[in-house]
Write a protein that holds these residues in place. Structure first.
Motif, PDB file in Angstrom:
ATOM      1  N   VAL A 144       0.926  -1.060  -0.048  1.00  0.00           N
ATOM      2  CA  VAL A 144       0.028   0.154  -0.105  1.00  0.00           C
ATOM      3  C   VAL A 144       0.849   1.120  -0.035  1.00  0.00           C
ATOM      4  N   GLY A 145       0.130   2.411  -0.560  1.00  0.00           N
ATOM      5  CA  GLY A 145       0.892   3.581  -0.395  1.00  0.00           C
ATOM      6  C   GLY A 145       1.194   4.325   0.987  1.00  0.00           C
ATOM      7  N   PRO A 146       2.445   5.018   1.148  1.00  0.00           N
ATOM      8  CA  PRO A 146       2.665   5.369   2.665  1.00  0.00           C
ATOM      9  C   PRO A 146       1.466   6.050   3.192  1.00  0.00           C
ATOM     10  N   LEU A 147       0.759   6.744   2.407  1.00  0.00           N
ATOM     11  CA  LEU A 147      -0.541   7.860   2.910  1.00  0.00           C
ATOM     12  C   LEU A 147      -1.812   6.834   2.820  1.00  0.00           C
ATOM     13  N   TYR A 148      -1.733   5.463   2.632  1.00  0.00           N
ATOM     14  CA  TYR A 148      -3.160   4.747   2.500  1.00  0.00           C
ATOM     15  C   TYR A 148      -3.765   4.829   3.838  1.00  0.00           C
ATOM     16  N   GLY A 149      -3.169   5.019   5.069  1.00  0.00           N
ATOM     17  CA  GLY A 149      -4.125   5.212   6.244  1.00  0.00           C
ATOM     18  C   GLY A 149      -4.903   6.235   6.413  1.00  0.00           C
ATOM     19  N   TYR A 150      -4.648   7.287   5.347  1.00  0.00           N
ATOM     20  CA  TYR A 150      -5.687   8.536   5.435  1.00  0.00           C
ATOM     21  C   TYR A 150      -7.022   8.297   4.874  1.00  0.00           C
ATOM     22  N   VAL A 151      -7.227   7.191   4.043  1.00  0.00           N
ATOM     23  CA  VAL A 151      -8.194   7.160   3.334  1.00  0.00           C
ATOM     24  C   VAL A 151      -8.855   5.899   3.480  1.00  0.00           C
ATOM     25  N   SER A 152     -10.180   5.676   3.064  1.00  0.00           N
ATOM     26  CA  SER A 152     -11.041   4.342   3.132  1.00  0.00           C
ATOM     27  C   SER A 152     -10.461   3.526   2.036  1.00  0.00           C
ATOM     28  N   ASP A 153     -10.796   2.184   2.155  1.00  0.00           N
ATOM     29  CA  ASP A 153     -10.298   1.331   1.371  1.00  0.00           C
ATOM     30  C   ASP A 153     -11.125   1.407  -0.203  1.00  0.00           C
ATOM     31  N   ALA A 154     -12.024   1.919  -0.150  1.00  0.00           N
ATOM     32  CA  ALA A 154     -12.989   2.294  -1.402  1.00  0.00           C
ATOM     33  C   ALA A 154     -12.263   3.349  -2.150  1.00  0.00           C
ATOM     34  N   LEU A 155     -11.719   4.387  -1.563  1.00  0.00           N
ATOM     35  CA  LEU A 155     -11.164   5.638  -2.073  1.00  0.00           C
ATOM     36  C   LEU A 155     -10.059   5.177  -2.475  1.00  0.00           C
ATOM     37  N   ALA A 156      -9.280   4.456  -1.787  1.00  0.00           N
ATOM     38  CA  ALA A 156      -7.604   4.066  -2.176  1.00  0.00           C
ATOM     39  C   ALA A 156      -7.782   3.239  -3.304  1.00  0.00           C
ATOM     40  N   LEU A 157      -8.983   2.358  -3.672  1.00  0.00           N
ATOM     41  CA  LEU A 157      -8.960   1.551  -4.750  1.00  0.00           C
ATOM     42  C   LEU A 157      -9.111   2.424  -6.138  1.00  0.00           C
ATOM     43  N   LYS A 158     -10.046   3.595  -5.879  1.00  0.00           N
ATOM     44  CA  LYS A 158     -10.332   4.446  -6.980  1.00  0.00           C
ATOM     45  C   LYS A 158      -9.002   5.340  -7.121  1.00  0.00           C
ATOM     46  N   LEU A 159      -8.302   5.711  -6.332  1.00  0.00           N
ATOM     47  CA  LEU A 159      -7.106   6.292  -6.588  1.00  0.00           C
ATOM     48  C   LEU A 159      -6.141   5.463  -7.013  1.00  0.00           C
ATOM     49  N   THR A 160      -5.941   4.326  -6.723  1.00  0.00           N
ATOM     50  CA  THR A 160      -5.057   3.141  -7.599  1.00  0.00           C
ATOM     51  C   THR A 160      -5.343   3.119  -8.993  1.00  0.00           C
ATOM     52  N   SER A 161      -6.771   2.965  -9.369  1.00  0.00           N
ATOM     53  CA  SER A 161      -7.236   2.738 -10.836  1.00  0.00           C
ATOM     54  C   SER A 161      -6.847   4.135 -11.416  1.00  0.00           C
ATOM     55  N   TRP A 162      -6.999   5.303 -10.830  1.00  0.00           N
ATOM     56  CA  TRP A 162      -6.736   6.532 -11.695  1.00  0.00           C
ATOM     57  C   TRP A 162      -5.151   6.614 -11.720  1.00  0.00           C
ATOM     58  N   HIS A 163      -4.359   6.198 -10.567  1.00  0.00           N
ATOM     59  CA  HIS A 163      -2.859   6.316 -11.055  1.00  0.00           C
ATOM     60  C   HIS A 163      -2.576   5.623 -11.867  1.00  0.00           C
ATOM     61  N   ARG A 164      -3.058   4.269 -12.287  1.00  0.00           N
ATOM     62  CA  ARG A 164      -2.667   3.478 -13.404  1.00  0.00           C
ATOM     63  C   ARG A 164      -3.260   4.026 -14.664  1.00  0.00           C
ATOM     64  N   GLN A 165      -4.384   4.451 -14.737  1.00  0.00           N
ATOM     65  CA  GLN A 165      -4.922   5.009 -16.062  1.00  0.00           C
ATOM     66  C   GLN A 165      -4.059   6.210 -16.403  1.00  0.00           C
ATOM     67  N   LEU A 166      -3.854   7.173 -15.403  1.00  0.00           N
ATOM     68  CA  LEU A 166      -3.136   8.421 -15.902  1.00  0.00           C
ATOM     69  C   LEU A 166      -1.794   8.281 -16.445  1.00  0.00           C
ATOM     70  N   PHE A 167      -1.191   6.923 -16.087  1.00  0.00           N
ATOM     71  CA  PHE A 167       0.326   6.555 -16.783  1.00  0.00           C
ATOM     72  C   PHE A 167       0.000   6.782 -18.392  1.00  0.00           C
ATOM     73  N   TYR A 168      -0.954   5.964 -18.929  1.00  0.00           N
ATOM     74  CA  TYR A 168      -1.127   5.865 -20.300  1.00  0.00           C
ATOM     75  C   TYR A 168      -1.374   7.359 -20.897  1.00  0.00           C
ATOM     76  N   TRP A 169      -1.884   8.198 -20.383  1.00  0.00           N
ATOM     77  CA  TRP A 169      -2.131   9.543 -20.995  1.00  0.00           C
ATOM     78  C   TRP A 169      -0.778  10.191 -20.901  1.00  0.00           C
ATOM     79  N   ILE A 170      -0.024  10.198 -19.692  1.00  0.00           N
ATOM     80  CA  ILE A 170       1.221  10.810 -19.354  1.00  0.00           C
ATOM     81  C   ILE A 170       2.402  10.236 -20.559  1.00  0.00           C
ATOM     82  N   ALA A 171       2.144   8.856 -20.634  1.00  0.00           N
ATOM     83  CA  ALA A 171       2.980   8.378 -21.825  1.00  0.00           C
ATOM     84  C   ALA A 171       2.836   8.917 -23.262  1.00  0.00           C
ATOM     85  N   ALA A 172       1.477   8.879 -23.642  1.00  0.00           N
ATOM     86  CA  ALA A 172       1.064   9.522 -24.859  1.00  0.00           C
ATOM     87  C   ALA A 172       1.688  10.907 -24.958  1.00  0.00           C
ATOM     88  N   ALA A 173       1.477  11.934 -23.613  1.00  0.00           N
ATOM     89  CA  ALA A 173       2.113  13.122 -23.672  1.00  0.00           C
ATOM     90  C   ALA A 173       3.703  13.063 -24.025  1.00  0.00           C
TER      91      ALA A 173
END
Length: 247
Positions: A144-173
């Motif tokens: 888990v990320g170092p600040l995982y304790g600040y958020v709920s499991d549900a929010l952490a999973l959403k942020l994880t998904s956005w973290h992964r998806q953003l990579f492809y946009w950044i790679a394209a840029a």
């Protein structure tokens, strides 16, 4: 002096003027540029290598956060061509530059051109958001990320998904950025890569008044150390139950 001597002197002076350069990129900007590229590549490679390399991935993420935060601060207090006000343009100016470029009307700017400025802002914003999201992630296996304790499991999973998806946009840029640089180097004979290594551009393209005299590296070092200390404090003071260590 004979005509031949005068012609030879003129040719020699022309050659010297073509070789002359002026400094536009300070040392901190250049170190930031290549360090960010290495950190981004390192984050990608360590992620693809597997969960056992999570610590490496995490440290690459820390590096991205500090580097991007530094560049934002440096864009406010850095040297002339590093400052946002000096290269970020409004939509009208950017459109005029784009139209002139498409018509193959050569334009030289001391620092970033208006289109390059858009890419700088887009990459800084997306990399900062993605790397910060990574601090809250949960792979649902071991790490888990170092600040995982600040958020709920549900929010952490959403942020994880956005973290992964953003990579492809950044790679394209990033790919678009590399293509644009290659166009400048190969077609326009404007070696932006060399300029970002040496900090210098041909004097024929840069007015003497646009040359910078100092890199102010000492101020950049203070900013980097302060930002690193701030990030370390945030991570080390994360709630219990997170991986709140700097490994």
């Amino acid at each position: 002096m004979s005509i031949d001597d005068r012609i030879g002197q003129t040719i020699e002076e022309t050659a010297r003027s073509q070789q002359a350069t002026r400094k536009v990129w300070d040392l901190p900007v250049r170190v930031f540029h290549w360090s960010l590229a290495l950190a981004f590549i390192g984050a990608y490679v360590s992620n693809r290598a597997g969960i056992e390399y999570f610590t490496v991935h995490l440290w690459c993420g820390y590096a991205v956060i500090v580097l991007v935060a530094f560049r934002i601060v440096w864009g406010l207090v850095g040297t002339r061509h590093a400052r946002f006000w000096n290269f970020v343009r409004g939509p009208v100016s950017t459109w005029r530059y784009t139209r002139a470029t498409l018509r193959n009307r050569e334009q030289h700017t001391p620092g970033h051109n208006p289109l390059g400025a858009l890419m700088v802002i887009a990459l800084l914003a997306s990399l900062l958001v993605q790397s910060v999201f990574g601090l809250f992630t949960n792979d649902e296996i071991f790490n888990v990320g170092p600040l995982y304790g600040y958020v709920s499991d549900a929010l952490a999973l959403k942020l994880t998904s956005w973290h992964r998806q953003l990579f492809y946009w950044i790679a394209a840029a990033v790919a678009l950025h590399v293509i644009a640089v290659l166009v400048h180097v190969v077609l326009k004979k404007d070696n932006l890569v060399r300029a970002m290594i040496t900090g210098r551009k041909p004097a024929a393209q840069i007015a003497a008044s646009d040359e910078i005299r100092s890199s102010r590296w000492w101020l950049a070092l203070v900013i980097v150390l302060a930002l690193s200390a701030l990030l370390a404090w945030i991570v080390l003071h994360a709630p219990q139950g997170s991986s709140g260590e700097l490994y």
